[in-house]
Design a protein around this motif. Structure first.
Motif, short mmCIF file in Angstrom:
data_model
loop_
_atom_site.label_atom_id
_atom_site.label_comp_id
_atom_site.label_asym_id
_atom_site.label_seq_id
_atom_site.Cartn_x
_atom_site.Cartn_y
_atom_site.Cartn_z
N ILE A 1 0.85 -1.19 0.00
CA ILE A 1 0.00 0.00 0.00
C ILE A 1 0.88 1.23 0.00
N SER A 2 1.77 1.30 0.98
CA SER A 2 2.75 2.39 1.05
C SER A 2 3.81 2.04 2.07
N PRO A 3 5.07 2.19 1.74
CA PRO A 3 6.12 2.00 2.73
C PRO A 3 6.27 3.19 3.66
N ASP A 4 5.50 4.25 3.42
CA ASP A 4 5.60 5.47 4.21
C ASP A 4 5.00 5.24 5.59
N ARG A 5 5.81 5.47 6.62
CA ARG A 5 5.36 5.21 8.00
C ARG A 5 4.21 6.13 8.42
N ARG A 6 4.14 7.32 7.87
CA ARG A 6 3.06 8.23 8.21
C ARG A 6 1.72 7.67 7.74
N ILE A 7 1.72 7.13 6.52
CA ILE A 7 0.51 6.54 5.96
C ILE A 7 0.10 5.31 6.76
N MET B 1 -1.15 13.52 14.97
CA MET B 1 -0.42 12.28 15.28
C MET B 1 0.85 12.17 14.45
N VAL B 2 0.74 12.31 13.12
CA VAL B 2 1.92 12.11 12.28
C VAL B 2 2.90 13.27 12.41
N THR B 3 2.40 14.49 12.64
CA THR B 3 3.29 15.64 12.80
C THR B 3 4.13 15.50 14.07
N LEU B 4 3.48 15.12 15.15
CA LEU B 4 4.22 14.92 16.40
C LEU B 4 5.14 13.69 16.30
N MET B 5 4.68 12.67 15.59
CA MET B 5 5.51 11.47 15.43
C MET B 5 6.80 11.80 14.69
N THR B 6 6.70 12.58 13.62
CA THR B 6 7.93 12.93 12.89
C THR B 6 8.81 13.87 13.69
N LYS B 7 8.20 14.69 14.55
CA LYS B 7 8.99 15.59 15.39
C LYS B 7 9.72 14.82 16.49
N PHE B 8 9.02 13.90 17.13
CA PHE B 8 9.62 13.18 18.26
C PHE B 8 10.52 12.03 17.82
N LEU C 1 3.68 17.48 8.31
CA LEU C 1 2.78 18.38 7.57
C LEU C 1 2.78 18.07 6.08
N ALA C 2 3.82 17.41 5.60
CA ALA C 2 3.91 17.10 4.17
C ALA C 2 2.79 16.17 3.71
N VAL C 3 2.21 15.39 4.63
CA VAL C 3 1.10 14.50 4.25
C VAL C 3 -0.24 15.04 4.75
N ALA C 4 -0.32 16.36 4.96
CA ALA C 4 -1.55 16.97 5.44
C ALA C 4 -2.77 16.63 4.57
N PRO C 5 -2.67 16.67 3.23
CA PRO C 5 -3.85 16.32 2.43
C PRO C 5 -4.36 14.91 2.70
N PHE C 6 -3.44 13.95 2.81
CA PHE C 6 -3.86 12.57 3.09
C PHE C 6 -4.43 12.47 4.50
N ALA C 7 -3.80 13.13 5.48
CA ALA C 7 -4.27 13.07 6.86
C ALA C 7 -5.68 13.64 6.99
N LEU C 8 -5.95 14.75 6.32
CA LEU C 8 -7.28 15.34 6.37
C LEU C 8 -8.29 14.47 5.64
N PHE C 9 -7.88 13.88 4.52
CA PHE C 9 -8.76 12.95 3.80
C PHE C 9 -9.13 11.77 4.69
N ALA C 10 -8.15 11.21 5.40
CA ALA C 10 -8.41 10.09 6.30
C ALA C 10 -9.30 10.51 7.47
N ALA C 11 -9.11 11.74 7.94
CA ALA C 11 -9.93 12.24 9.04
C ALA C 11 -11.40 12.34 8.61
N PHE C 12 -11.64 12.98 7.47
CA PHE C 12 -13.01 13.15 7.00
C PHE C 12 -13.64 11.81 6.62
#
Length: 580
Positions: free
Chosen positions: A98-104, A223-230, A241-252
């Motif tokens: 699906i995606s190797p991206d940990r944020r996703i 969640m993902v913004t704090l995860m990448t920061k910490f 923040l780079a995946v903000a569009p996907f994060a908002l899509f998943a939220a809605f």
């Protein structure tokens, strides 16, 4: 004693937790015994509670803690079983496809799958499932626990098929003094009787869902913004923040069906259907590349040898799988699908729920007589009913046994590999037991501290009454925080709503604001409190063998807690005229 001083004293156990667990960074195994001693001294010396009452509350806490440890054991056993047989390796490959991206991956597992499991089972089950699944995908255990705790917010008020509303608020508003609430409901046009009361709870649930739907829009992004920061290699908010569009899509994708379900179906199904529909939408869209980061922008944690030592637990994915044949996608996912199906069925289907609740259930102490209020622990009214078949731990254990039999038959999984999973799981549970035993015992003394010779109310109520006197008409700004502290200490949105719903309603009436909105704010805060609840953090950490870092988790999740607990109260206070 003045209500203000009593409130300050009632706050002491909470401050003790904050100072030693979060401030001094003590492990929970050291901090929680000290906090337990603090609350016992207050109960005996200030509240003048009989010693047998303190002993009874402590015993009740120990019994509850044993149930939580059983859940921890079952969750770890399932993870270790899937690791040992090689199923987890296939699950990792599925997520990478699906995606190797940990944020996703974090959004799909923690936010969507976690919301669905929260709706079905509640009571910390999402962390017991989602956290080890992320660790199995090679997330740092501390990062996995953090993500699992952050989502313990939006879906929680409708967790366990609506229990915090249908049991928590219902019981709280129906207690002594509840006639005022029923009269108010009648004035709003709700019929008298059980049907009208059910409609009134539905009415409250819609307001709770509306606030959650607004606040929850930012939870995946937070969640993902704090995860990448910490935990990111560059410690950057920008990576999240780079995946903000996907994060908002998943939220809605979750919050819109969540809100619609609350409006049209009632409090039982918002989190179940919101999480399930959102999961289906997002996985389908992700598999087709919708809003996915490009290959050159894939984000991952640093290599494991560069992780901070505090990030790593003792439950580490194995590489020595004991199967001699590859495991297919359906077979690998089958245990998790079975867990989800059994949890939903036993919480939603009345006949199955009645069977699992009543079969093999027992009450401690065993000589308890429901007709005798003094037949509980040490001659008090305190007791605890244990329902082994209804506990998520039993589901995890059953599915682990089925998985062993299945993979042994079809994939050559060895008995030795399964024995290794049991031994490792028992060690994890043993390490978690001291912190959890004292944490839950402290909670039970705290919330069962009324009835002393001075006539003081339970410590949580004393704390809330003192806060209400201090805040006056600005109370709505603090209402969610009280609910949050109640849940953080009690470990349950349901218990927080039981303790404070009627109190919050009465304060709303006294200050001339809509009491239904105030009760809704209580439920919102009660959900937020789960993100910093000590024994939830201890249990989630224990699932991946992460002991001694509970304070580190809370220091990180408190950002989300304050966002969730302060924002709605302040907004309501500032714009209350528009909501009356």
């Amino acid at each position: 004693m003045s209500p203000t001083l009593l409130a300050i004293l009632a706050l002491t156990p909470i401050l003790t937790v904050g100072v030693f667990l979060v401030g001094f960074r003590w492990p929970a195994s050291r901090a929680m015994p000290l906090c337990y001693i603090t609350v016992c001294v207050l109960a005996l010396a200030i509240w003048d509670l009989p010693g047998v009452q303190v002993a009874a509350a402590s015993t009740k806490g120990f019994v509850i803690a044993c149930s939580l440890l059983f859940i921890v054991f079952g969750a770890v056993l399932l993870l270790n079983t899937l690791e040992q047989c090689g199923a987890m390796a296939q699950i990792r490959r599925n997520f990478l496809s699906i995606s190797p991206d940990r944020r996703i991956q974090a959004i799909i597992i923690a936010w969507l799958f976690g919301s669905f499991i929260e709706g079905a089972a509640g009571f910390g089950t999402p962390a017991a499932l989602a956290v080890p699944l992320m660790v199995g995908l090679r997330f740092p255990p501390l990062a996995a626990v953090f993500a699992g705790m952050v989502i313990q917010s939006t879906p929680v008020s409708f967790g366990a098929a609506g229990t915090p509303i249908l049991i928590g608020i219902n019981t709280g508003l129906s207690g002594a003094g509840g006639d005022v609430v029923r009269e108010y409901a009648t004035q709003l046009g709700f019929a008298q009787g059980a049907e009208g009361w059910s409609d009134f709870l539905h009415f409250i649930g819609i307001r709770v869902a509306l606030i959650h739907a607004v606040l929850g829009t930012l939870i995946p992004l937070l969640m993902v913004t704090l995860m990448t920061k910490f935990f990111g290699p560059s410690r950057s908010f920008r990576d999240g923040l780079a995946v903000a569009p996907f994060a908002l899509f998943a939220a809605f994708s979750m919050t819109i069906p969540y809100l619609l379900t609350a409006i049209f179906l009632g409090p039982e199904f918002p989190s179940i259907l919101g999480g399930l529909i959102g999961l289906a939408i997002v996985v389908f869209a992700s598999s087709r590349g919708f809003l996915m980061p490009s290959a050159e922008k894939i984000w991952d944690f640093a290599p494991e040898d560069q992780w901070d030592a505090s990030w790593t637990g003792t439950v580490i994915p194995h590489s020595d799988a004991q199967s001699d044949r590859p495991i297919g996608t359906f077979s690998a996912w089958m245990p998790y699908l079975m867990v989800a199906a059994i949890l939903v069925a036993t919480r939603v289907i009345p006949a199955l729920k009645a069977f699992t609740v009543n079969t093999l259930s027992f009450t401690v102490p065993f000589a308890f007589d429901a007709g005798n209020p003094e037949s509980g622990f040490f001659g008090t009214s305190l007791y605890q009913t244990v329902q082994p078949l209804y506990l998520p731990g039993m589901v995890f254990l059953l599915v682990s046994l089925i998985a062993f039999a299945y993979f042994k038959t079809f994939n050559g999984f060895t008995s030795g590999g399964y024995a290794k999973a049991w031994v490792s799981s028992a060690r994890t549970m043993y390490r978690a037991s001291p912190a959890l035993l004292f944490a839950v015992a402290m909670v039970q003394v705290f919330i069962n501290s009324g009835g002393g010779s001075h006539g003081y109310p339970d410590m949580p109520i004393a704390l809330a009454e003192g806060a209400a006197r201090l805040m006056g008409s600005a109370w709505p700004a603090l209402a969610p925080m009280i609910g949050g502290l109640g849940a953080a200490v009690a470990g349950s949105n349901t218990v927080s709503n039981m303790m404070f719903s009627l109190f919050q309603f009465d304060v709303g009436v006294r200050i001339g604001m809509d009491p239904v909105w105030i009760v809704a704010l209580q439920a919102i805060g009660g959900a937020a409190g789960n993100t910093i609840c000590v024994h939830n953090v201890v249990a989630a950490s224990a699932v991946v063998g992460l002991t001694g870092q509970e304070g580190a988790v809370i220091r990180k999740t408190c950002v989300v807690f304050f966002y969730y607990a302060l924002t709605p109260g302040i907004v309501f206070w500032l714009f209350s005229d528009l909501l009356l």
